[in-house]
Design an enzyme around this catalytic site. Structure first.
Site, PDB file in Angstrom:
ATOM      1  CG  ASN A   6      -1.660   1.241   1.320  1.00 30.81           C
ATOM      2  OD1 ASN A   6      -1.864   2.084   0.434  1.00 30.81           O
ATOM      3  ND2 ASN A   6      -2.431   1.491   2.591  1.00 30.81           N
ATOM      4  CD1 TRP A   7       3.298   0.677  -2.900  1.00 33.27           C
ATOM      5  CD2 TRP A   7       3.659   2.017  -4.798  1.00 33.27           C
ATOM      6  NE1 TRP A   7       4.281  -0.138  -3.625  1.00 33.27           N
ATOM      7  CE2 TRP A   7       4.178   0.613  -4.905  1.00 33.27           C
ATOM      8  CE3 TRP A   7       3.854   2.909  -5.588  1.00 33.27           C
ATOM      9  CZ2 TRP A   7       5.081   0.131  -6.135  1.00 33.27           C
ATOM     10  CZ3 TRP A   7       4.278   2.513  -6.767  1.00 33.27           C
ATOM     11  CH2 TRP A   7       5.055   1.298  -7.062  1.00 33.27           C
ATOM     12  CE  LYS A   8      -0.132   3.488   4.464  1.00 38.21           C
ATOM     13  NZ  LYS A   8      -0.132   3.479   6.180  1.00 38.21           N
ATOM     14  CG  HIS A  96      -5.986   2.178   5.066  1.00 40.31           C
ATOM     15  ND1 HIS A  96      -5.365   3.148   5.785  1.00 40.31           N
ATOM     16  CD2 HIS A  96      -4.782   1.387   4.861  1.00 40.31           C
ATOM     17  CE1 HIS A  96      -4.486   2.628   6.310  1.00 40.31           C
ATOM     18  NE2 HIS A  96      -3.768   1.790   5.807  1.00 40.31           N
ATOM     19  CD  GLU A  98      -2.845   5.620   6.395  1.00 36.48           C
ATOM     20  OE1 GLU A  98      -2.973   5.800   5.293  1.00 36.48           O
ATOM     21  OE2 GLU A  98      -2.145   5.371   7.351  1.00 36.48           O
ATOM     22  CD  GLU A 168      -3.645  -2.234   7.087  1.00 36.90           C
ATOM     23  OE1 GLU A 168      -2.735  -2.632   6.685  1.00 36.90           O
ATOM     24  OE2 GLU A 168      -4.271  -1.019   6.928  1.00 36.90           O
ATOM     25  N   GLY A 174       2.196   2.332  10.845  1.00 33.89           N
ATOM     26  CA  GLY A 174       3.277   3.549  10.607  1.00 33.89           C
ATOM     27  C   GLY A 174       3.622   3.725  12.053  1.00 33.89           C
ATOM     28  CB  SER A 214       4.917  -1.525  12.046  1.00 38.23           C
ATOM     29  OG  SER A 214       4.800  -0.289  12.389  1.00 38.23           O
ATOM     30  N   GLY A 235       2.859  -1.161   4.309  1.00 42.07           N
ATOM     31  CA  GLY A 235       3.027   0.546   4.216  1.00 42.07           C
ATOM     32  C   GLY A 235       4.321   0.787   3.770  1.00 42.07           C
TER      33      GLY A 235
END
Ligand code: PGA
Length: 260
Positions: A6-8, A96, A98, A168, A174, A214, A235
């Site tokens: 997941n490159w965000k 997600h 976020e 998650e 992160g 992570s 991530g």
């Protein structure tokens, strides 16, 4: 095992293309046999078309990071399912944390998007996971069960390749502090039971339940060794081919160990 990146909102197009090419080349050139690993990368949507070309002929599937629930229309900045399939996407991350946190996405939103993804034969990677205060209060399991209940409402799944669930825990994303293997396994088993109730034990046994938060090359082996951990949604460690493939190598090691 599914190893998905997941490159965000990271990489510009030249850097993203180079990253995809390095991943594809790394799989090709490696001494390791990656054939038992399913790969996916989920770059920013503006990269999708170029990466579809860059990844042509590689085993890496292309996923998006979100999709709108409607077919088309006046939804400025949004991306539809047919747009995604037209540039080669096969997967889409939904719900997600976020998106839930910064855009107030609800389980009902995730559910509508999951139905839309299925209507277009996109595999939804549905993210669930509790916040730290919810875990501390002993509510982690009920939070995740409620998220599944909301997100999967009315979603029929006839075979295991139509759905991916990503557990998650929000406090692990992160932060450098992953869940322990036991914490991951406990929640993945809860998720597996829930899926078995919905779709039957056979289908549920094959639905990938991946862990995110992570995951790094140095902790991947212990996480991926757990019975119900079927891969990772990665991530920051997916932003370098070396660390992304390092995690995939750990997955190969775990699979070989399991095969005896
Ligand atoms: P992380 O992100 O690996 O950087 O913790 C995981 C995710 O948000 O999917």
């Amino acid at each position: 095992m599914l190893i998905a990146g997941n490159w965000k909102m990271n990489t510009d197009l030249p850097d993203g293309t180079a990253l995809a090419e390095n991943i594809a080349a790394g799989i090709d050139d490696a001494d390791v046999d990656f054939s038992a690993v399913d790969f996916a990368v989920c770059p920013p949507s503006v990269h999708l078309q170029a990466l579809n070309e860059a990844l042509d002929g590689s085993p890496v599937a292309l996923g998006a990071q979100d999709v709108h629930a409607e077919e088309e229309g006046a939804f400025t900045s949004d991306v539809s399912a047919s747009m995604l399939t037209s540039v080669g996407c096969t997967h889409v991350i939904l719900g997600h944390s976020e998106r839930r946190q910064y855009y107030d996405e609800t389980d009902a939103d995730v559910n509508a998007k999951a139905h839309q993804a299925h209507a277009h034969k996109l595999v939804p990677i549905i993210c669930v996971g509790e916040m730290l205060d919810q875990r501390k209060a002993g509510d982690a399991t009920s939070v995740v069960q409620a998220q599944l209940e909301g997100a999967l409402e009315g979603l029929s799944v006839d075979s295991a390749d139509e759905l991916v669930i990503a557990y998650e825990p929000v406090w692990a994303i992160g932060t450098g502090e992953s869940a322990t293997p036991a914490q991951a396994q406990d929640m993945h088993a809860v998720i597996r039971d829930d899926l078995a109730d919905r779709y039957g034990a056979d289908v549920a046994a094959g639905i990938p339940i991946v862990y995110g938060g992570s995951m790094k090359p140095w902790n991947a082996e212990e996480l991926l060794s757990e019975d119900d951990v079927d891969g990772g949604l990665i991530g920051s460690a997916s932003l370098e081919a070396e660390s992304f493939l390092g995690i995939a190598e750990e997955a190969v090691g775990v699979l070989e160990g399991a095969a005896g």
